[in-house]
Scaffold this motif. Structure first.
Motif, PDB file in Angstrom:
ATOM      1  N   GLY A  59      -1.096   0.204  14.200  1.00  0.00           N
ATOM      2  CA  GLY A  59      -0.677   1.616  14.144  1.00  0.00           C
ATOM      3  C   GLY A  59      -1.501   2.607  14.950  1.00  0.00           C
ATOM      4  N   GLY A  95       1.365   5.107   3.491  1.00  0.00           N
ATOM      5  CA  GLY A  95       2.447   4.218   3.048  1.00  0.00           C
ATOM      6  C   GLY A  95       3.656   5.038   2.604  1.00  0.00           C
ATOM      7  N   TYR A 135       4.451   9.154  15.140  1.00  0.00           N
ATOM      8  CA  TYR A 135       4.611   8.224  14.007  1.00  0.00           C
ATOM      9  C   TYR A 135       6.070   7.775  13.904  1.00  0.00           C
ATOM     10  N   GLY A 164       0.852  -1.199   0.000  1.00  0.00           N
ATOM     11  CA  GLY A 164       0.000   0.000   0.000  1.00  0.00           C
ATOM     12  C   GLY A 164       0.876   1.233   0.000  1.00  0.00           C
ATOM     13  N   THR A 165       0.959   1.875  -1.166  1.00  0.00           N
ATOM     14  CA  THR A 165       1.841   3.052  -1.275  1.00  0.00           C
ATOM     15  C   THR A 165       1.013   4.322  -1.483  1.00  0.00           C
ATOM     16  N   GLY A 166      -0.083   4.419  -0.719  1.00  0.00           N
ATOM     17  CA  GLY A 166      -0.896   5.639  -0.730  1.00  0.00           C
ATOM     18  C   GLY A 166      -0.289   6.656   0.211  1.00  0.00           C
ATOM     19  N   MET A 180      -0.960   5.155  17.022  1.00  0.00           N
ATOM     20  CA  MET A 180       0.303   5.832  17.336  1.00  0.00           C
ATOM     21  C   MET A 180       0.240   6.765  18.531  1.00  0.00           C
ATOM     22  N   GLU A 183      -5.824  -9.734   3.899  1.00  0.00           N
ATOM     23  CA  GLU A 183      -5.172 -10.544   2.849  1.00  0.00           C
ATOM     24  C   GLU A 183      -3.644 -10.413   2.897  1.00  0.00           C
ATOM     25  N   ASP A 185       1.433  -2.388  -4.546  1.00  0.00           N
ATOM     26  CA  ASP A 185       0.205  -1.602  -4.476  1.00  0.00           C
ATOM     27  C   ASP A 185      -0.703  -2.106  -5.582  1.00  0.00           C
ATOM     28  N   HIS A 209      -9.339   6.384  17.697  1.00  0.00           N
ATOM     29  CA  HIS A 209      -8.083   6.764  18.350  1.00  0.00           C
ATOM     30  C   HIS A 209      -8.322   7.036  19.844  1.00  0.00           C
ATOM     31  N   GLU A 262      -1.258  -0.821   9.735  1.00  0.00           N
ATOM     32  CA  GLU A 262      -1.952   0.442   9.990  1.00  0.00           C
ATOM     33  C   GLU A 262      -3.339   0.132  10.529  1.00  0.00           C
ATOM     34  N   CYS A 320      -0.114  -1.034   4.710  1.00  0.00           N
ATOM     35  CA  CYS A 320      -0.637   0.331   4.632  1.00  0.00           C
ATOM     36  C   CYS A 320      -1.686   0.470   3.528  1.00  0.00           C
ATOM     37  N   ASP A 364      -2.306  -0.392  -7.407  1.00  0.00           N
ATOM     38  CA  ASP A 364      -1.987   0.501  -8.534  1.00  0.00           C
ATOM     39  C   ASP A 364      -0.477   0.365  -8.805  1.00  0.00           C
ATOM     40  N   ALA A 393      -8.405  -4.476   2.859  1.00  0.00           N
ATOM     41  CA  ALA A 393      -7.359  -5.335   2.266  1.00  0.00           C
ATOM     42  C   ALA A 393      -6.331  -5.802   3.305  1.00  0.00           C
ATOM     43  N   HIS A 394      -6.427  -5.342   4.543  1.00  0.00           N
ATOM     44  CA  HIS A 394      -5.390  -5.696   5.522  1.00  0.00           C
ATOM     45  C   HIS A 394      -5.310  -7.203   5.748  1.00  0.00           C
TER      46      HIS A 394
END
Ligand code: NAP
Length: 336
Positions: free
Chosen positions: A124, A16, A280, A11-13, A126, A81, A37, A177, A96, A73, A39, A78-79
């Motif tokens: 996460g 990430g 973080y 996950g590179t959003g 934090m 999987e 990702d 949180h 996350e 991330c 994408d 999707a976490h």
């Protein structure tokens, strides 16, 4: 392990990429060796900047020899999987929040960790790494305010994207949180929750905003959490615990109080990135340090599950107006 920990990021959003930046530029003892990702183009752009390999899916990244530990991330649904194969491979996982998006999936993850017989997941949440919350916890634990009786919190966002943010997110993404903080500060689980909609902020459009969560902890302490997501003036996080003999309150986040003329002022953070940037950094450095020894610390899969139970109950409570019980399975010894 003496050399750098090889980290694979799924996950590179937004978050990430932010974690990849801190691993590369701020923290020590690790480097990003792989990314994945949904994408692929985005993953390739991120990987090119950091010299990381790109994988098509979570499973392939987890199995890669240059990946010693994994950051999950991707978006919440999707976490699972990524987390289950990660546990199967025996690799430490920083996940996350949320751990997963259903209680059943959280329990599957807990079962898999119990089978391993050791913790491999850090979730996460934090705020536990934030200096102000850590000091508040230390103050409560020192006995300085006697037994804690109530925790009052406020989570105020300047604004949220009107087309993306929903009423359920006020509980599942925002209030969570403070649900975590209440459990952490009071060392107890939430037993019941009620969510009251306040007088509507007209700036929020269709949103039910603000809301007030009222929770009763198993030991009887009471927690109130205001969530306001269109407060305009900045990102304002508050917390105060009242005890039998005193009160303890989070200090203002700004480091300078300017006094000039006949007034004084300080900065209100713009958003969560500014307010919690050091937390973080600390949570991920802790993950790197412990993962090198083949384990983890910090918020656990149990915390992820318990928060999911309260979040689900909170969403139900918000739509029904009722008080909803937070029913949890027995806490396994691994998490006590
Ligand atoms: P985001 O910007 O949408 O990034 C998520 C990324 O994961 C996107 O690139 C998305 O691709 C990708 N993705 C979705 N499914 C995937 C899969 N199956 N495998 C690999 N990649 C996948 O979201 P974000 O704001 O970074 O949030 C990510 C997670 O971090 C969420 O769980 C969120 O709750 C959490 N978060 C936590 C905090 C905190 O304070 N701790 C703050 C922000 C976010 P597409 O865009 O193509 O779907």
């Amino acid at each position: 392990m003496t050399e750098d920990l090889g980290i694979g990021v799924i996950g590179t959003g937004m978050i990430g990429q932010d974690h990849i930046r801190r691993i590369a530029d701020v923290l020590s003892g690790a480097r990003v060796t792989a990314v994945a990702d949904i994408d692929r183009t985005r993953a390739e752009e991120v990987a090119a900047k950091r010299g990381a390999k790109v994988y098509d899916d979570a499973g392939a990244l987890i199995a890669a020899p240059e990946v010693d530990a994994v950051l999950v991330c991707s978006w919440g649904p999707a976490h699972i999987e990524a987390v289950l194969p990660g546990l199967e491979a025996g690799k430490p996982l920083f996940v996350e929040k949320p751990l997963a998006v259903s209680q059943d999936d959280c329990l599957k993850i807990i079962d898999a960790e119990l089978t391993l017989g050791k913790r491999l997941i850090q979730v996460g949440y934090m705020r536990r790494y934030d200096a102000a919350y850590a000091a508040l916890k230390k103050t409560i634990d020192s006995g300085a305010i006697g037994a804690p009786l109530m925790y009052h919190a406020a989570h105020r966002n300047a604004r949220v994207p009107a087309d993306l943010y929903t009423d359920d997110m006020a509980v599942a993404d925002t209030m969570v949180h403070d649900i975590d903080v209440a459990r952490f500060l009071l060392d107890d689980e939430v037993a019941r929750i009620r969510v009251i909609a306040g007088k509507k902020n007209s700036i929020g459009g269709r949103l039910r905003d603000p809301i007030l969560g009222v929770m009763e902890m198993a030991g009887g302490a009471v927690v109130t959490v205001e969530v306001s997501v269109n407060i305009q003036y900045g990102y304002d996080i508050r917390g105060e615990v009242s005890g039998e003999t005193g009160t303890a309150e989070l200090a203002e986040a700004n480091r300078v109080v300017l006094k000039s003329g006949d007034s004084f002022c300080g900065r209100v953070p713009a958003d969560w990135r500014e307010r919690f940037i050091e937390a973080y950094d600390k949570e991920l450095q802790d993950f790197i340090n412990t993962a090198k020894g083949g384990t983890v610390s910090g918020p656990s899969a149990w915390d992820g599950y318990a928060i999911q139970v309260v979040s689900d109950a909170g969403i139900k409570a918000a739509s029904s107006g009722e008080i909803v019980a937070c029913e949890m399975v027995k806490k396994p010894a691994l998490y006590t």
